[in-house]
Motif scaffolding. Structure first.
Motif, PDB file in Angstrom:
ATOM      1  N   GLY A 194      37.907  57.780  62.325  1.00  0.00           N
ATOM      2  CA  GLY A 194      36.832  56.821  62.520  1.00  0.00           C
ATOM      3  C   GLY A 194      36.696  55.866  61.353  1.00  0.00           C
ATOM      4  O   GLY A 194      37.541  55.803  60.460  1.00  0.00           O
ATOM      5  N   LEU A 195      35.590  55.138  61.337  1.00  0.00           N
ATOM      6  CA  LEU A 195      35.359  54.119  60.311  1.00  0.00           C
ATOM      7  C   LEU A 195      35.343  54.710  58.907  1.00  0.00           C
ATOM      8  O   LEU A 195      35.857  54.107  57.962  1.00  0.00           O
ATOM      9  N   GLY A 196      34.757  55.904  58.769  1.00  0.00           N
ATOM     10  CA  GLY A 196      34.687  56.528  57.447  1.00  0.00           C
ATOM     11  C   GLY A 196      36.056  56.739  56.830  1.00  0.00           C
ATOM     12  O   GLY A 196      36.264  56.527  55.629  1.00  0.00           O
ATOM     13  N   SER A 197      37.021  57.140  57.644  1.00  0.00           N
ATOM     14  CA  SER A 197      38.379  57.366  57.139  1.00  0.00           C
ATOM     15  C   SER A 197      39.029  56.053  56.698  1.00  0.00           C
ATOM     16  O   SER A 197      39.702  55.994  55.664  1.00  0.00           O
ATOM     17  N   TRP A 198      38.816  54.991  57.488  1.00  0.00           N
ATOM     18  CA  TRP A 198      39.412  53.702  57.127  1.00  0.00           C
ATOM     19  C   TRP A 198      38.817  53.162  55.822  1.00  0.00           C
ATOM     20  O   TRP A 198      39.547  52.677  54.957  1.00  0.00           O
ATOM     21  N   VAL A 199      37.500  53.266  55.676  1.00  0.00           N
ATOM     22  CA  VAL A 199      36.864  52.820  54.427  1.00  0.00           C
ATOM     23  C   VAL A 199      37.358  53.671  53.262  1.00  0.00           C
ATOM     24  O   VAL A 199      37.636  53.167  52.162  1.00  0.00           O
ATOM     25  N   GLY A 200      37.480  54.977  53.502  1.00  0.00           N
ATOM     26  CA  GLY A 200      37.976  55.866  52.457  1.00  0.00           C
ATOM     27  C   GLY A 200      39.375  55.506  51.998  1.00  0.00           C
ATOM     28  O   GLY A 200      39.685  55.553  50.792  1.00  0.00           O
ATOM     29  N   VAL A 201      40.223  55.119  52.945  1.00  0.00           N
ATOM     30  CA  VAL A 201      41.593  54.733  52.604  1.00  0.00           C
ATOM     31  C   VAL A 201      41.602  53.474  51.732  1.00  0.00           C
ATOM     32  O   VAL A 201      42.319  53.387  50.736  1.00  0.00           O
ATOM     33  N   VAL A 202      40.798  52.489  52.113  1.00  0.00           N
ATOM     34  CA  VAL A 202      40.740  51.245  51.338  1.00  0.00           C
ATOM     35  C   VAL A 202      40.291  51.526  49.906  1.00  0.00           C
ATOM     36  O   VAL A 202      40.883  51.028  48.933  1.00  0.00           O
ATOM     37  N   LEU A 203      39.256  52.348  49.756  1.00  0.00           N
ATOM     38  CA  LEU A 203      38.764  52.688  48.413  1.00  0.00           C
ATOM     39  C   LEU A 203      39.814  53.468  47.624  1.00  0.00           C
ATOM     40  O   LEU A 203      40.059  53.191  46.438  1.00  0.00           O
ATOM     41  N   ALA A 204      40.442  54.445  48.277  1.00  0.00           N
ATOM     42  CA  ALA A 204      41.414  55.286  47.581  1.00  0.00           C
ATOM     43  C   ALA A 204      42.651  54.500  47.164  1.00  0.00           C
ATOM     44  O   ALA A 204      43.168  54.676  46.049  1.00  0.00           O
ATOM     45  N   VAL A 205      43.141  53.648  48.045  1.00  0.00           N
ATOM     46  CA  VAL A 205      44.320  52.833  47.706  1.00  0.00           C
ATOM     47  C   VAL A 205      43.986  51.860  46.579  1.00  0.00           C
ATOM     48  O   VAL A 205      44.794  51.649  45.656  1.00  0.00           O
ATOM     49  N   SER A 206      42.792  51.282  46.609  1.00  0.00           N
ATOM     50  CA  SER A 206      42.366  50.399  45.518  1.00  0.00           C
ATOM     51  C   SER A 206      42.304  51.168  44.209  1.00  0.00           C
ATOM     52  O   SER A 206      42.742  50.685  43.154  1.00  0.00           O
ATOM     53  N   GLY A 207      41.771  52.381  44.277  1.00  0.00           N
ATOM     54  CA  GLY A 207      41.696  53.207  43.075  1.00  0.00           C
ATOM     55  C   GLY A 207      43.061  53.574  42.545  1.00  0.00           C
ATOM     56  O   GLY A 207      43.287  53.577  41.324  1.00  0.00           O
ATOM     57  N   MET A 208      44.008  53.869  43.440  1.00  0.00           N
ATOM     58  CA  MET A 208      45.350  54.212  42.990  1.00  0.00           C
ATOM     59  C   MET A 208      46.014  53.015  42.308  1.00  0.00           C
ATOM     60  O   MET A 208      46.787  53.178  41.358  1.00  0.00           O
ATOM     61  N   TYR A 209      45.698  51.808  42.785  1.00  0.00           N
ATOM     62  CA  TYR A 209      46.246  50.608  42.145  1.00  0.00           C
ATOM     63  C   TYR A 209      45.763  50.523  40.706  1.00  0.00           C
ATOM     64  O   TYR A 209      46.547  50.318  39.773  1.00  0.00           O
TER      65      TYR A 209
END
Length: 296
Positions: A123-138
């Protein structure tokens, strides 16, 4: 049932603390032996420590698996454990304990997406989580001067996909079979696979093993024998996503122990990356993630 869930949460918290400290042990062990040798001996110790208990352990709840089904499930868990731990152990040679801990924690975000193979739509929570996590990994892994990522961070990141698969499989197996025997077999499987890779690719010496004795003992008895077993026992009562959010704290514990023991420092940029990764993990687990058709 609530008491069982609280007990499971406590066991998972202890597991995360032990695993956080294990990243430091893994870093120290690499000064003396190769990554596959380290894992081979580490998981052999874990299996040996559990073998006497596993032989006397009986009983499980739910639809018990037995015979070849239990064997295949345990070996599958061992194969996933081998892949995840090998990539992590190789990656930690080129990255810090803190980085490895936080990047490994990305498996929490990956778990719901692997669920797509089982017709579970994130759901939406997973997609938002991915965006935040990928940004953090950058911010955590990519240097200011270019887009190239640290080699160690890349290996640990790939390993996170195997950790996610391991959590999902363990979440299905743990309520259906004896968790002590499950842990023992998966450790033995991982150890054998590591030995097969270590023998032709790494130099095996008693001097090296002696130098790495402390980290190997911690990794084998505490991180492997104790922590993985606590995880298997706890996941009898904790669903995979609930377990994942608590276990993700190992990244914070890894950074803390790396700072205390190895004097590893996180730059403001890296701290921002860690914060974004943790925010992504929490968002992916706490925000509504299932459509009405997926509700139980």
């Amino acid at each position: 049932m609530q008491t069982r869930e609280l007990k499971a949460d406590a066991l998972l918290m202890i597991t995360a603390l032990i695993w956080g400290g294990a990243f430091v042990a893994q870093r120290l062990g690499m000064d003396h032996v190769g990554p596959f040798t380290f894992n081979a001996v580490r998981f052999a110790l874990g299996a040996a420590a559990l073998a006497p208990i596993a032989m006397r352990s009986h009983g499980t709840r739910g639809d018990a698996l037995s015979g070849w089904k239990a064997a295949v499930g345990s070996l599958g868990a061992g194969a996933l454990l081998f892949a995840g731990s090998s990539l992590q152990q190789m990656g930690i040679i080129w990255t810090t304990a803190g980085n490895a801990g936080f990047i490994t924690g990305l498996y929490v975000v990956i778990v719901p997406f692997l669920g797509l193979f089982f017709r579970q739509r994130p759901g939406l929570g997973s997609w938002v989580g991915v965006v935040l996590a990928v940004s953090g990994m950058y911010f955590l892994s990519v240097t200011n001067g270019g887009i190239a990522m640290n080699k160690g961070d890349i290996l640990v990141f790939v390993g996170a996909f195997f950790w996610a698969g391991h959590v999902l499989l363990l979440g299905w197996l743990a309520p259906r079979m004896n968790p002590i025997r499950l842990s023992c077999v998966q450790f033995a499987c991982c150890s054998v696979l590591s030995f097969f890779v270590a023998l032709p690719t790494e130099t095996f010496t008693l001097t090296g093993l002696y130098g790495a004795a402390g980290p190997i003992l911690y990794g084998g008895l505490m991180s492997t024998g104790v922590a993985y077993t606590l995880q298997a026992v706890a996941q009898q009562d904790a669903p995979p996503t609930h377990a994942a959010i608590i276990l993700s704290l190992e990244g914070a514990f890894a950074a803390l122990t790396g700072w205390i023991i190895l004097d590893e420092m996180l730059t403001p940029r890296a701290l921002a990356g860690c914060a974004l990764i943790f925010a992504g993990i929490v968002t992916a687990e706490l925000a509504p993630n299932r459509t009405p058709s997926q509700a139980e």
